[in-house]
Design an enzyme around this catalytic site. Sequence first.
Site, PDB file in Angstrom:
ATOM      1  N   LYS A 116      -1.612 -13.058  -1.032  1.00 54.91           N
ATOM      2  CA  LYS A 116      -1.699 -11.655  -1.439  1.00 54.91           C
ATOM      3  C   LYS A 116      -2.317 -11.568  -2.829  1.00 54.91           C
ATOM      4  O   LYS A 116      -2.034 -12.411  -3.696  1.00 54.91           O
ATOM      5  CB  LYS A 116      -0.290 -11.035  -1.425  1.00 54.91           C
ATOM      6  CG  LYS A 116      -0.266  -9.521  -1.649  1.00 54.91           C
ATOM      7  CD  LYS A 116       1.157  -8.975  -1.530  1.00 54.91           C
ATOM      8  CE  LYS A 116       1.227  -7.471  -1.734  1.00 54.91           C
ATOM      9  NZ  LYS A 116       2.595  -6.928  -1.587  1.00 54.91           N
ATOM     10  N   SER A 174       3.116  -2.981   1.527  1.00 51.36           N
ATOM     11  CA  SER A 174       1.848  -3.158   0.863  1.00 51.36           C
ATOM     12  C   SER A 174       1.145  -4.476   1.186  1.00 51.36           C
ATOM     13  O   SER A 174      -0.044  -4.609   0.914  1.00 51.36           O
ATOM     14  CB  SER A 174       2.057  -3.079  -0.659  1.00 51.36           C
ATOM     15  OG  SER A 174       2.857  -4.148  -1.121  1.00 51.36           O
ATOM     16  N   SER A 216       7.696  -4.530   1.540  1.00 51.37           N
ATOM     17  CA  SER A 216       6.265  -4.817   1.691  1.00 51.37           C
ATOM     18  C   SER A 216       5.888  -6.068   2.462  1.00 51.37           C
ATOM     19  O   SER A 216       4.723  -6.255   2.768  1.00 51.37           O
ATOM     20  CB  SER A 216       5.600  -4.882   0.319  1.00 51.37           C
ATOM     21  OG  SER A 216       5.303  -3.578  -0.092  1.00 51.37           O
TER      22      SER A 216
HETATM   23  N1  GLN Z   1       6.503   0.875   0.143  1.00 47.69           N
HETATM   24  C1  GLN Z   1       7.375   0.572  -0.941  1.00 47.69           C
HETATM   25  C2  GLN Z   1       6.778   1.106  -2.239  1.00 47.69           C
HETATM   26  O1  GLN Z   1       5.772   1.689  -2.178  1.00 47.69           O
HETATM   27  C3  GLN Z   1       7.616  -0.895  -1.040  1.00 47.69           C
HETATM   28  C4  GLN Z   1       6.466  -1.614  -1.603  1.00 47.69           C
HETATM   29  C5  GLN Z   1       6.741  -3.050  -1.870  1.00 47.69           C
HETATM   30  O2  GLN Z   1       7.676  -3.637  -1.343  1.00 47.69           O
HETATM   31  N2  GLN Z   1       5.910  -3.607  -2.734  1.00 47.69           N
HETATM   32  O3  GLN Z   1       7.313   0.960  -3.284  1.00 47.69           O
END
Ligand code: GLN
Length: 485
Positions: free
Chosen positions: A79, A154, A178
């Site tokens: 990532k 994400s 995410s």
């Molecule tokens: N969708 C969640 C957020 O926007 C989690 C994102 C994540 O785990 N990085 O914060």
Amino acid sequence: MSAADGTARATAAAVADGSLRAVDVVEASLERIAAREPQVGAFVEVFADAARRRAEQLDAERRKGSPPGPLAGVPIAIKDNLLLRGHRTSCGSRILDGFTAPYTATAVQRLLDAGAVPIGRTNMDEFGMGSSTEHSCFGPTRNPFDPACIPGGSSGGSAAAVAARMVAIALGSDTGGSIRQPAAMCGVAGLKPTYGRVSRFGLVAYASSLDTVGACATDLGDLALVTRVMSGVDPRDATSLDHAVADFDAPPSSLEGMRIGVPSEYFAEGLDPAVEQAVRAALDTLAAAGAEPVAVSLPHTEFAIPAYYLIATAEASSNLARYDGVRFGARSGGDADLEEMYTRTRTEHFGAEVQRRILLGCFGLQRGHAEQWYGKALAVRTLIRDELAAVFARCDALATPTSPVVAFALGDRLTDPLAMYLCDTLTVPASLAGIPALSVPCGFSTAGLPIGLQLMAPPLGEPTLLRIGTAFQSATDFHRREPAP
Ligand code: GLN
């Protein structure tokens, strides 16, 4: 080219005994990426030359007799928020334009030491803020099961790369879901370890008290191996846990005597009926494998989203203050005065969602109101952690849906932040509590979109999760279904 059963472990074993060359493994992965990437867009950069060079080096070392690691020659996607020395890291953001990593993240270094080959960096929502991989300055990634749909987020690039079989393993980060949510939406497995189990050193910070590093894979044995290799205390991360790393890769055993809690609040309004049906069927499968389902209640679950979005944005507003046009990446208005330069740099290079969250975070922390917002959120976090701990006194694990919905069409929720935030309803409680959670494929909607089963365990319960997940996968074949090319 990969070993007979296609797992990373079998590939590494074949590279280790010389029946497969790392260069051929890497070439096969690059070919697969070339074939699938135009449709999926999982990567923001493929390290073709560096990967080939590293594979040649691994093959040469093996011929000279140096002992190959447990991930010898295995291509791994990373990532775009994990540092790899000498390579760009951009977190899906224009603000890191031109930034090159000066060192390597501990988690990545441990994989390198085990023989892995970084094959490229994967697309993500900017700084991890999103649930669809649409908030990236590189444009969206598409779901390999339906390119008109989002892959989740994400870590959508990582989940999509694994789903499209471009790599067997991809690294992600999970702050509020995410890894698990895109894994569910792309039909692969994703594990968020216990907070502190894997070092955060070299992971670009989003919300430091919630951030974790983990992986997606199709095979749970591979997921266990990669998580074990990355785990363990790191003197460079004061929050890393100084606790022996358990044997995550233990052979599967029966679920006889295991109590699995089913919290009613996770089956509430807003849950897609197709998801509910698949997860209920999965619970029956677990029961048939010997587990005892136990009805439980976690009444504070409904406050997890507001608490998470106050805490995560508060921490983000502080973590992202470092991008000021002076120390990293991009700068605008260099000839203006300092204040103006800060403002222009941040206005022009942060995306809309990141700016919204910085504002929300600053709002929740402002003097005179912090107790009312941020302080309240911390209190709720404690309640959620305590009520989970109380339930774990009666159950070995919990089973729930991972995401309340299957992958939706690109653009569907982009202009409705609240609808986007609600995708995380079922994943943020484990993040707030710091406990490990695993998503495994457990079905498909009528449109053929994947559905995930989430398993949660008490702190350091990764072996329990993998044991249940493995039992589930030996009774089902959802994890074997590949998207049509
Ligand atoms: N969708 C969640 C957020 O926007 C989690 C994102 C994540 O785990 N990085 O914060």
